[in-house]
Scaffold this motif. Sequence first.
Motif, PDB file in Angstrom:
ATOM      1  N   TYR A 334     -35.161  44.448 -34.134  1.00 26.57           N
ATOM      2  CA  TYR A 334     -35.570  44.522 -32.752  1.00 26.57           C
ATOM      3  C   TYR A 334     -36.848  45.270 -32.693  1.00 26.57           C
ATOM      4  CZ  TYR A 334     -31.734  41.953 -31.025  1.00 26.57           C
ATOM      5  OH  TYR A 334     -30.641  41.027 -30.696  1.00 26.57           O
ATOM      6  N   HIS A 335     -38.000  44.930 -32.059  1.00 24.38           N
ATOM      7  CA  HIS A 335     -39.185  45.705 -32.007  1.00 24.38           C
ATOM      8  C   HIS A 335     -39.111  46.609 -30.760  1.00 24.38           C
ATOM      9  CE1 HIS A 335     -40.476  44.200 -35.954  1.00 24.38           C
ATOM     10  NE2 HIS A 335     -40.297  42.813 -35.403  1.00 24.38           N
ATOM     11  N   LYS A 336     -38.601  47.687 -30.784  1.00 21.18           N
ATOM     12  CA  LYS A 336     -38.265  48.222 -29.186  1.00 21.18           C
ATOM     13  C   LYS A 336     -39.411  49.116 -29.064  1.00 21.18           C
ATOM     14  CE  LYS A 336     -33.154  48.151 -29.298  1.00 21.18           C
ATOM     15  NZ  LYS A 336     -32.046  48.701 -29.426  1.00 21.18           N
ATOM     16  N   GLU A 337     -39.574  49.164 -27.480  1.00 23.19           N
ATOM     17  CA  GLU A 337     -40.724  49.915 -27.164  1.00 23.19           C
ATOM     18  C   GLU A 337     -40.229  50.470 -25.592  1.00 23.19           C
ATOM     19  OE1 GLU A 337     -44.528  48.025 -26.160  1.00 23.19           O
ATOM     20  OE2 GLU A 337     -43.519  46.152 -26.601  1.00 23.19           O
ATOM     21  N   ASN A 338     -41.023  51.563 -25.088  1.00 20.50           N
ATOM     22  CA  ASN A 338     -40.627  51.717 -23.838  1.00 20.50           C
ATOM     23  C   ASN A 338     -41.576  50.797 -22.845  1.00 20.50           C
ATOM     24  OD1 ASN A 338     -39.169  53.786 -24.711  1.00 20.50           O
ATOM     25  ND2 ASN A 338     -40.775  55.574 -24.232  1.00 20.50           N
ATOM     26  N   LEU A 339     -41.003  49.952 -21.874  1.00 22.98           N
ATOM     27  CA  LEU A 339     -41.562  49.202 -20.971  1.00 22.98           C
ATOM     28  C   LEU A 339     -40.866  49.154 -19.612  1.00 22.98           C
ATOM     29  CD1 LEU A 339     -39.607  46.318 -20.622  1.00 22.98           C
ATOM     30  CD2 LEU A 339     -40.181  46.288 -23.063  1.00 22.98           C
ATOM     31  N   ASN A 340     -41.715  48.781 -18.697  1.00 19.82           N
ATOM     32  CA  ASN A 340     -41.146  48.626 -17.374  1.00 19.82           C
ATOM     33  C   ASN A 340     -40.686  47.495 -16.922  1.00 19.82           C
ATOM     34  OD1 ASN A 340     -40.858  48.726 -14.418  1.00 19.82           O
ATOM     35  ND2 ASN A 340     -43.032  48.984 -13.998  1.00 19.82           N
ATOM     36  N   ILE A 341     -39.287  47.505 -16.634  1.00 15.10           N
ATOM     37  CA  ILE A 341     -38.643  46.325 -16.608  1.00 15.10           C
ATOM     38  C   ILE A 341     -38.929  45.446 -15.143  1.00 15.10           C
ATOM     39  CG2 ILE A 341     -36.661  47.509 -15.497  1.00 15.10           C
ATOM     40  CD1 ILE A 341     -36.243  44.510 -17.876  1.00 15.10           C
ATOM     41  N   VAL A 342     -39.469  45.965 -14.076  1.00 14.12           N
ATOM     42  CA  VAL A 342     -39.633  45.584 -13.154  1.00 14.12           C
ATOM     43  C   VAL A 342     -41.006  44.575 -13.293  1.00 14.12           C
ATOM     44  CG1 VAL A 342     -40.702  45.799 -10.739  1.00 14.12           C
ATOM     45  CG2 VAL A 342     -38.908  47.277 -11.763  1.00 14.12           C
ATOM     46  N   ASP A 343     -41.958  44.975 -14.098  1.00 10.49           N
ATOM     47  CA  ASP A 343     -42.950  44.280 -14.318  1.00 10.49           C
ATOM     48  C   ASP A 343     -42.703  43.083 -15.050  1.00 10.49           C
ATOM     49  OD1 ASP A 343     -44.794  46.122 -12.913  1.00 10.49           O
ATOM     50  OD2 ASP A 343     -45.468  47.058 -14.837  1.00 10.49           O
ATOM     51  N   LEU A 344     -41.571  43.039 -16.393  1.00  9.61           N
ATOM     52  CA  LEU A 344     -41.330  41.981 -17.054  1.00  9.61           C
ATOM     53  C   LEU A 344     -40.699  40.891 -16.241  1.00  9.61           C
ATOM     54  CD1 LEU A 344     -40.947  40.923 -19.973  1.00  9.61           C
ATOM     55  CD2 LEU A 344     -38.668  42.231 -19.810  1.00  9.61           C
ATOM     56  N   ILE A 345     -39.936  41.353 -15.270  1.00  9.02           N
ATOM     57  CA  ILE A 345     -39.162  40.341 -14.393  1.00  9.02           C
ATOM     58  C   ILE A 345     -40.036  39.902 -13.588  1.00  9.02           C
ATOM     59  CG2 ILE A 345     -37.139  40.113 -12.588  1.00  9.02           C
ATOM     60  CD1 ILE A 345     -36.276  41.178 -15.224  1.00  9.02           C
TER      61      ILE A 345
END
Length: 489
Positions: A334-345
């Motif tokens: 998996y290519h993991k990174e720190n991201l904002n889950i609210v923006d993704l949803i």
Amino acid sequence: MEINKENLNKKKKTSIKKPKFSSIKFSIIKIIISFCFIVVLVFEIFSYNSIMNYNEASLVGAMLNQARYNQVLYANNLTRYNLSEIIIGDKNSFYRNNVSQVQILDNSATVLFDSLASSKTGKKIRGTDIQKAKDGQYAYQKNYNDLTKQETLSLSYPITDNQKQIGILRLTSSMDKVNDIVNKQMRFYFLFGLLTLILTFFLSVYASERWIYPIKALTKIGEKLAQGDFKAKADESGNNEISELASTLNFMSENIIKREDMKNEFISSVSHELRTPLTSIKGWAITLQSKDIQKNEDMLNQGLTIIENEGERLSMMVEDLLDFSRLSSSSFEYHKENLNIVDLIKEVHAQLYPRATNAKINFSFLSSYDTLMINADKNRMKEVFINIIDNAIKFTPENGDIDIIITTDNDDIYITVKDTGEGIKEDEIAFVASKFYKGTSSKSQTGLGLSISEEIVKAHKGKLIIKSKYTEGTSVTVILPRISNDEKN
């Protein structure tokens, strides 16, 4: 090249390792016998010491009584004589009533008289009993005569006259009688210990057979399961660890049967799903080769559109299968990174909003948070929510509702997709996210969407929880760990 089935079966059977001769049964027998042997040995040693001490104490008591009698006799009748006069005068009443060897010593431990007329007469002798007697206390000690090969017990008793010590009376007796008594009694205890060991051996064999029999039965069941006979059942009778193991084994075989059925049903379903678009593509490809159809532009466009759509559907099914295969592999990265889950949803909501609107479904997004950070593979996490919302749209009727709700609890983020669709039957809800499971609903396809989603969520140290009530709706909650401020930096 034909495969020899008989050789294949032989290989299966020989692949099951048989236990060596050193089995649990012999381990149990060894432990019980060893424990019993130690107990019997301790008992024998304790019995020997007790009997020896008792008989030795009896001998010492008899000799002490005789010494005290001699002291009383001297005090009453012979006080007018000194020791030398008593010996010269042959006052036999003083010493000849003793059954033991009698020695009379002066205060310097010189032997004045020996009833056996030994060579020690006129010589000083040593001993811990004599030393204590010189100090005015009676004492005894064991001795071993190298010449006679006999064990003896000597008791030295101070002789006093008007509270003044004038000499020492030493009585010596053979330990042969004591040893004979001890040996006779110990024969009985030895036989008792031997019988106890023999009885324990037979009881341990019987007990081990009782304990090992259900294990052997479970081993046979295990061998049948290993050879593919999943209908074999273990005996669950009883209320112990073995019956619990049997129950677990039966539960495992039932699950294997269910998963085999699910796999077979999945293969059948996928085969059917793949055959349908392939049949359409093949049929229209043949049809479009007709010269009459080629002149009919509308029919030609219709056929090409169907081929394109069916090809797209076929591509999606194959992609699902490839995804499932890749994600199940331990080598997948998996290519993991720190991201904002609210923006993704929000992005997923905007992407699927037109489709929900076309299906006349009320599709809303609710969150009191603008920023909630997670460490995740963005594309894979997006795939999870597209799968979940796609299912919700598929099973929600017109004028139904689909809500995406984001909440938090301590260090976890909860993303819930709630719909008012047809729901999931109670007997199916435990399997909807299982591999190869395809529900009874006519709208179900490959059945891999939730399986893939669950694999991705687990890889992100999260959980996927499904709750549903048939005919009323379903809620799917994805729980993901939130990044702390330290982790952000």
